[in-house]
Design an enzyme around this catalytic site. Sequence first.
Site, short mmCIF file in Angstrom:
data_model
loop_
_atom_site.label_atom_id
_atom_site.label_comp_id
_atom_site.label_asym_id
_atom_site.label_seq_id
_atom_site.Cartn_x
_atom_site.Cartn_y
_atom_site.Cartn_z
N CYS A 2 37.96 -6.61 53.06
CA CYS A 2 38.00 -6.82 54.51
C CYS A 2 38.61 -8.17 54.88
O CYS A 2 38.52 -9.13 54.11
CB CYS A 2 36.59 -6.79 55.07
SG CYS A 2 35.69 -5.31 54.64
N ARG A 27 45.12 -7.49 50.91
CA ARG A 27 43.76 -7.51 50.36
C ARG A 27 43.22 -6.10 50.14
O ARG A 27 42.22 -5.93 49.46
CB ARG A 27 42.84 -8.26 51.32
CG ARG A 27 43.28 -9.68 51.60
CD ARG A 27 42.45 -10.30 52.70
NE ARG A 27 41.10 -10.50 52.26
CZ ARG A 27 40.66 -11.57 51.62
NH1 ARG A 27 41.50 -12.55 51.36
NH2 ARG A 27 39.42 -11.69 51.25
N TRP A 74 37.57 -2.47 54.53
CA TRP A 74 37.61 -1.77 53.25
C TRP A 74 36.23 -1.15 53.09
O TRP A 74 35.24 -1.86 52.96
CB TRP A 74 37.92 -2.77 52.14
CG TRP A 74 38.18 -2.17 50.80
CD1 TRP A 74 39.34 -1.56 50.39
CD2 TRP A 74 37.30 -2.12 49.68
NE1 TRP A 74 39.23 -1.16 49.07
CE2 TRP A 74 37.98 -1.49 48.62
CE3 TRP A 74 36.00 -2.55 49.46
CZ2 TRP A 74 37.41 -1.27 47.37
CZ3 TRP A 74 35.42 -2.35 48.21
CH2 TRP A 74 36.12 -1.71 47.18
N ASN A 99 32.55 -9.40 57.23
CA ASN A 99 32.91 -9.19 55.82
C ASN A 99 31.63 -9.36 55.00
O ASN A 99 30.83 -10.25 55.29
CB ASN A 99 33.91 -10.23 55.32
CG ASN A 99 35.30 -10.01 55.84
OD1 ASN A 99 35.54 -9.08 56.60
ND2 ASN A 99 36.22 -10.88 55.44
N GLY A 100 31.49 -8.57 53.94
CA GLY A 100 30.32 -8.73 53.06
C GLY A 100 29.43 -7.50 53.13
O GLY A 100 29.84 -6.45 53.63
N GLU A 482 45.30 -4.97 29.29
CA GLU A 482 45.89 -5.41 30.56
C GLU A 482 47.04 -4.47 30.94
O GLU A 482 47.19 -4.10 32.10
CB GLU A 482 46.34 -6.88 30.43
CG GLU A 482 47.07 -7.46 31.62
CD GLU A 482 46.31 -7.39 32.94
OE1 GLU A 482 45.12 -7.08 32.96
OE2 GLU A 482 46.96 -7.62 33.98
N LYS A 486 47.22 -2.21 34.33
CA LYS A 486 48.34 -2.26 35.27
C LYS A 486 48.86 -0.87 35.56
O LYS A 486 49.07 -0.50 36.70
CB LYS A 486 49.51 -3.10 34.72
CG LYS A 486 49.45 -4.60 34.73
CD LYS A 486 49.23 -5.28 36.04
CE LYS A 486 47.79 -5.29 36.42
NZ LYS A 486 47.08 -6.54 36.37
N GLU A 489 46.28 1.33 37.60
CA GLU A 489 45.95 0.96 38.98
C GLU A 489 47.10 1.17 39.96
O GLU A 489 46.86 1.41 41.13
CB GLU A 489 45.39 -0.46 39.09
CG GLU A 489 46.37 -1.57 38.82
CD GLU A 489 45.73 -2.95 38.89
OE1 GLU A 489 44.87 -3.18 39.75
OE2 GLU A 489 46.11 -3.81 38.09
N HIS A 505 39.06 6.69 14.69
CA HIS A 505 37.63 6.90 14.93
C HIS A 505 37.38 7.70 16.21
O HIS A 505 36.27 7.71 16.72
CB HIS A 505 36.91 5.55 15.01
CG HIS A 505 37.01 4.77 13.72
ND1 HIS A 505 36.40 5.17 12.57
CD2 HIS A 505 37.71 3.66 13.42
CE1 HIS A 505 36.70 4.32 11.59
NE2 HIS A 505 37.50 3.39 12.09
N LYS A 603 42.24 -6.67 47.01
CA LYS A 603 42.73 -7.83 46.27
C LYS A 603 41.60 -8.76 45.86
O LYS A 603 41.47 -9.14 44.71
CB LYS A 603 43.76 -8.58 47.13
CG LYS A 603 44.40 -9.77 46.44
CD LYS A 603 45.26 -9.35 45.27
CE LYS A 603 45.80 -10.51 44.48
NZ LYS A 603 46.27 -10.07 43.14
#
Length: 608
Positions: A2, A27, A74, A99-100, A482, A486, A489, A505, A603
């Site tokens: 947010c 964000r 968000w 926000n929060g 990583e 990438k 996402e 395995h 973000k």
Amino acid sequence: MCGIIGATSSRSVGKILIKGLHAMEYRGYDSAGVALNQDSEVFRLRSLGKVSSLEELMINNKPKAKSGIAHTRWATHGAPSEENAHPHGSHNEIYIVHNGIIENHDEIREKLKEKGYKIASETDSELIAHLIHLNKTDSSSTLEALIKTTTELKGAFSIAAISSEEKGKIYAAKQKSPLLIGKGIEENFVASDPLAIANITEKFYLLEDGDFAEITKNDIKIFNSNGEPVQREETKIDATPTSTSKGNYTHFMEKEIYEQPDALGNTINGRLGENDVLDNIFGLGSSDAFKKVKRIQFVACGTSLHAAKTARKWFEEICEVPCYIDFASEYRYRNPIVEDHTLFVTISQSGETADTLAALEYARAEKYVGIVTICNVPTSTMAREADWKIFTNAGPEIGVASTKAFTTQLAALMMLALSIAKSQDKNADKRKQATQELRETPALVDQAFSLKENISQITQNISTKHNALFLGRGMYFSIAQEGALKLKEISYIHAEAYPAGELKHGPLALVDEEIPVIALAPEDSLVEKLLSNLEEVKARGGTLYVFGNANSTIEVKKGKFINMPDCGDYNAPIIYTIPLQILAYEVACLRGTDLDQPRNLAKSVTVE
Ligand code: F6R
């Protein structure tokens, strides 16, 4: 996540608010809204989807208000919808953006219902507007009602509020979620992200937890929770429009990938001597304090966690200290046993990630030698909370998928390993080699960009697949993780990473003619082992895409071998990251995803 912006001015603020929302789009969000203090009423517009839809509504309605608040949401409580979008109002009087997360929302909802409040949305945020309205009945001012309201809220919040009865005035409150005040000429602002107002002011006041503010176009008043005035230092934040625009690139992520030589230069410049790091680059007294360090606890999330996992070998090899690494979201729930002389290190691009901040807060009460933060945002909460810190100086990272933040974190982690080893007078020869390799890193990253053509030959095939497997050994397993993160996402292709030795395995069962297997094969002590793991893939008809040295003996018949630039042992993990970023970016472009703002992602993750 947010975003909040509020503005009060002698000019109309509609455009300022929309521009601010656009600047915070990176964000991640699902809806947007604005509430303007116009005439005797508050005029509210909200829309699902992009800020541009809200902008169209604004153009059609042409509001002329000189103060107002706006928000990108968000979803956390309640689905993305117009009803759940902020600003939320109470009795056409109090409007808020938040926000929060309010943890005790059920309790508050019940209380408000009993008092006859009609709750229109599924959000925890709307309750704040009603609570302020309720508390106003026995308060002498809106500020007092806001302060009373926050004493009833459990959780993290930053709030901006307006009242239809007080044109030109904005109220703000901060608790464990970022909020700052921007100072202009005949106008002032409130925002959760400095980028929202970076093009109109450079002067900021960073609010602290428990702060409240009352802002008009000519005045900024900051108070503590007793309603007593407090002073906060004026801070200059330079977020220039060039660093927040795409320039000639199609996406922010693309720009940020190609900015890495400069970003890395900015991370190391002024911090390296001839054969060593300079003293106290983590802050005054850090070199002395590092003498005591016997072990290190790293805590981070996502890409930043991959940086810690990659760097572990440097700490074990150059500083000869063991490392513990935890997901920030898990760390404090396992009641970690803290041994004497342990240094606590958080890594975070934003410096505001709620899980990492909560871990830092937990660590504060434990007997760590101290807290180090590696972070890209100097004004962030984490930067302020740490005992020692280093800023990666990568410049604003707007693309949701972290690129330059990761490689600069690796450079900073290498400098932390060197600082600790230097303080303890260990491994001078290794320090010298690592320092020199660090200096060569920006030029090698530049060379790695020339792999783009080779990578383009494999992306078409990968872009048509549903799954991909990334393999590496040692530090390159973390780089493979990583790379997989990438790809998944931004392209939404399911990707997994495994240490190549683990293949037999279990994951080998996935290998068939369909699945692309991407392997990192630098000529290190583990390459022979990797070779036999790759044979296991070949024997099952798998397609191999291998990144390795020019003198490698690995033969790839089905797939492609891509020659990496000739790099050193210490800087190679940074260089091997680059083709994986380009690969993910190119595949996502072919699949046509919204790769700067991938679905469901944000973000800066400011909720737990
Ligand atoms: C992935 C990504 C995230 C972040 C994570 C932590 O590309 O960007 O995994 O790394 O959310 O964020 P920071 O580093 O801001 O704490």
